[in-house]
Enzyme design. Structure first.
Site, PDB file in Angstrom:
ATOM      1  CG  ASP A  88      -0.851  -4.459  -1.401  1.00  0.00           C
ATOM      2  OD1 ASP A  88      -0.127  -3.831  -2.200  1.00  0.00           O
ATOM      3  OD2 ASP A  88      -1.624  -3.898  -0.601  1.00  0.00           O
TER       4      ASP A  88
ATOM      5  CG  PHE B 289      -6.536  -9.790  -0.435  1.00  0.00           C
ATOM      6  CD1 PHE B 289      -6.452  -9.100  -1.626  1.00  0.00           C
ATOM      7  CD2 PHE B 289      -7.716 -10.461  -0.123  1.00  0.00           C
ATOM      8  CE1 PHE B 289      -7.535  -9.056  -2.496  1.00  0.00           C
ATOM      9  CE2 PHE B 289      -8.802 -10.429  -0.978  1.00  0.00           C
ATOM     10  CZ  PHE B 289      -8.717  -9.729  -2.177  1.00  0.00           C
ATOM     11  CE  LYS B 290       3.873 -12.509   1.968  1.00  0.00           C
ATOM     12  NZ  LYS B 290       5.014 -13.128   1.234  1.00  0.00           N
ATOM     13  CB  ILE B 291      -1.572  -6.693   3.589  1.00  0.00           C
ATOM     14  CG1 ILE B 291      -2.961  -7.026   3.019  1.00  0.00           C
ATOM     15  CG2 ILE B 291      -1.333  -5.197   3.634  1.00  0.00           C
ATOM     16  CD1 ILE B 291      -3.170  -6.578   1.578  1.00  0.00           C
TER      17      ILE B 291
END
Length: 316
Positions: free
Chosen positions: A151, A177-179
Site C-alpha cells: 500500500d 500488508f506493507k503500509i
C-alpha cells in the site's frame, strides 16, 4: 473465504516477522547487471542481521529491468541465498495474468512470499475496487504462498483499511500488508482492528521513518532500505523483547541515517553506502535514473560514519 485453519495464523503468531530490507540491484558503469556484486550485496545483508530479504521492489529499481533480467535476478539471488533467510519477491504488474505468472515462477524458484501493488499504470490508469479484489483473488488462486499487499503512494491507488481487511478475510493467501501511506500507524491500527486474525503481517515500510509509531500500532515487520539492517534490528529486537525504552533509544540513535535515506538519498542510498564499504563495485543507477548528487552523497557518508554501521566495514 479463508479456512478456519488459515485464520488460526494471526499477527500474534505470524510465519514471517522482523527486518526484511529491500535488496538493491547492482549494475556496472555501462548499465549491465553485476551479478558478482549482487551476490556480495546479499551476503552482506544476511551477515548484517536481516531476518529476510525482499527483491525486485521499487528500491531495487525494478522499473528499469527487463522481464528476462527479473528472471535472472530471481534465480541468481534465491540460489545464492540457499535458504539462509526467507526471500520475498516483488511481482507487481498491471496485468492480472502476467502478475500471476510472475508469482508462480517466484514460488517455484523458492520465494517465501510475493509482494504486489494494486494494478496501476502511469499517472491516470487505475481500476475499481471490484477489479482490484478480482486481481488479488486470481493471484491467490495461482499460488500457495502468502501475498503481501504493498500500500504505497507510488501506485496512486486509495486502499482503505476496511477494503484491505475484507480482502484479508476473504482471499486465501492475502495475509501481509506493507503500509507506506501517510498516517501509517493509524491505518495499521485500524487494519488490525477490522481484520483481526486475518491480518497475519501488518508491516512498516518507507525506510522505517515511521517505524516506532508503527510498532506501537501493532506492526510486526519492517521492510526498509538494505544498507543498515544491523541498525534496524536493534530497534526491532528490543521491541520484540518488550523493552520499549531500549527500542525508542535505538530508533532515536539511527533516525539521522533513516531520515537521510528517506528524505535525501532515496533509492540510491543503500548502493552508495555499499560502494563506500567495499560491498559492491559500482553504485550507479541505470539510465535515465539520475545519480546521487555528490553533496548528498557526502552528507550521507558523514551521517553514516557517526553511527558506524556494518556496511562501512564489511567489505574492507
Amino acid at each position: 473465504m479463508k479456512t478456519i485453519e488459515a485464520k488460526m495464523i494471526s499477527h500474534s503468531m505470524p510465519r514471517y516477522r522482523g527486518v526484511y530490507p529491500v535488496v538493491p540491484t547492482t549494475f556496472t558503469e555501462s548499465g549491465d547487471l553485476d551479478l558478482e556484486s549482487q551476490k556480495r550485496c546479499v551476503d552482506f545483508m544476511v551477515d548484517a542481521g536481516s531476518t529476510g530479504l525482499c527483491i525486485l521492489a521499487n528500491f531495487s529499481e525494478q522499473f528499469v529491468l527487463s522481464d528476462a533480467e527479473r528472471e535472472v535476478l530471481t534465480s541468481t539471488i534465491l540460489e545464492h541465498v540457499k535458504g539462509r533467510v526467507p526471500v520475498i519477491v516483488t511481482t507487481t504488474h498491471f496485468g492480472t495474468q502476467v502478475c500471476a505468472q510472475r508469482s508462480r515462477r517466484a514460488q517455484d524458484a523458492g520465494a517465501a512470499m510475493v509482494m504486489v501493488m494494486p494494478p496501476y499504470h502511469g499517472a491516470t490508469i487505475r481500476v475499481s475496487e471490484d477489479q482490484i479484489y478480482g486481481f488479488y483473488a486470481r493471484l491467490s488462486d495461482a499460488i500457495d504462498i502468502p501475498i503481501m499487499i504493498q500500500d504505497a503512494p507510488v501506485s496512486g491507488t486509495q486502499l482503505s483499511a476496511a477494503f484491505l481487511a475484507r480482502m484479508a478475510k476473504e482471499i486465501e493467501n492475502v495475509a501481509y500488508f506493507k503500509i507506506e501511506t501517510p498516517g501509517a500507524a493509524s491505518k495499521l491500527r485500524e487494519l488490525i482492528r477490522l481484520g483481526g486474525a486475518a491480518i497475519e503481517g501488518p508491516w512498516d515500510g518507507e525506510e522505517a521513518i515511521t517505524l516506532l509509531p508503527d510498532l506501537h500500532a501493532g506492526a510486526t515487520g519492517a521492510m526498509t532500505g538494505g544498507a543498515f539492517p544491523d541498525g534496524i534490528r536493534q530497534i526491532m529486537d528490543a521491541w520484540t523483547a518488550g523493552d520499549v525504552e531500549a527500542a525508542t533509544q535505538a530508533y532515536q540513535h539511527w533516525l539521522p541515517l533513516i531520515n537521510y535515506e528517506n528524505r535525501q538519498g532515496g533509492i540510491l542510498t543503500a548502493k552508495a553506502l555499499m560502494k563506500a564499504g567495499g560491498v559492491i563495485a559500482c553504485e550507479a543507477p541505470r539510465h535515465p535514473f539520475p545519480s546521487m548528487h555528490p553533496e548528498v552523497r557526502q552528507g550521507l557518508l558523514e551521517t553514516a560514519k557517526r553511527l558506524d554501521p556494518l556496511v562501512l566495514r564489511w567489505g574492507r
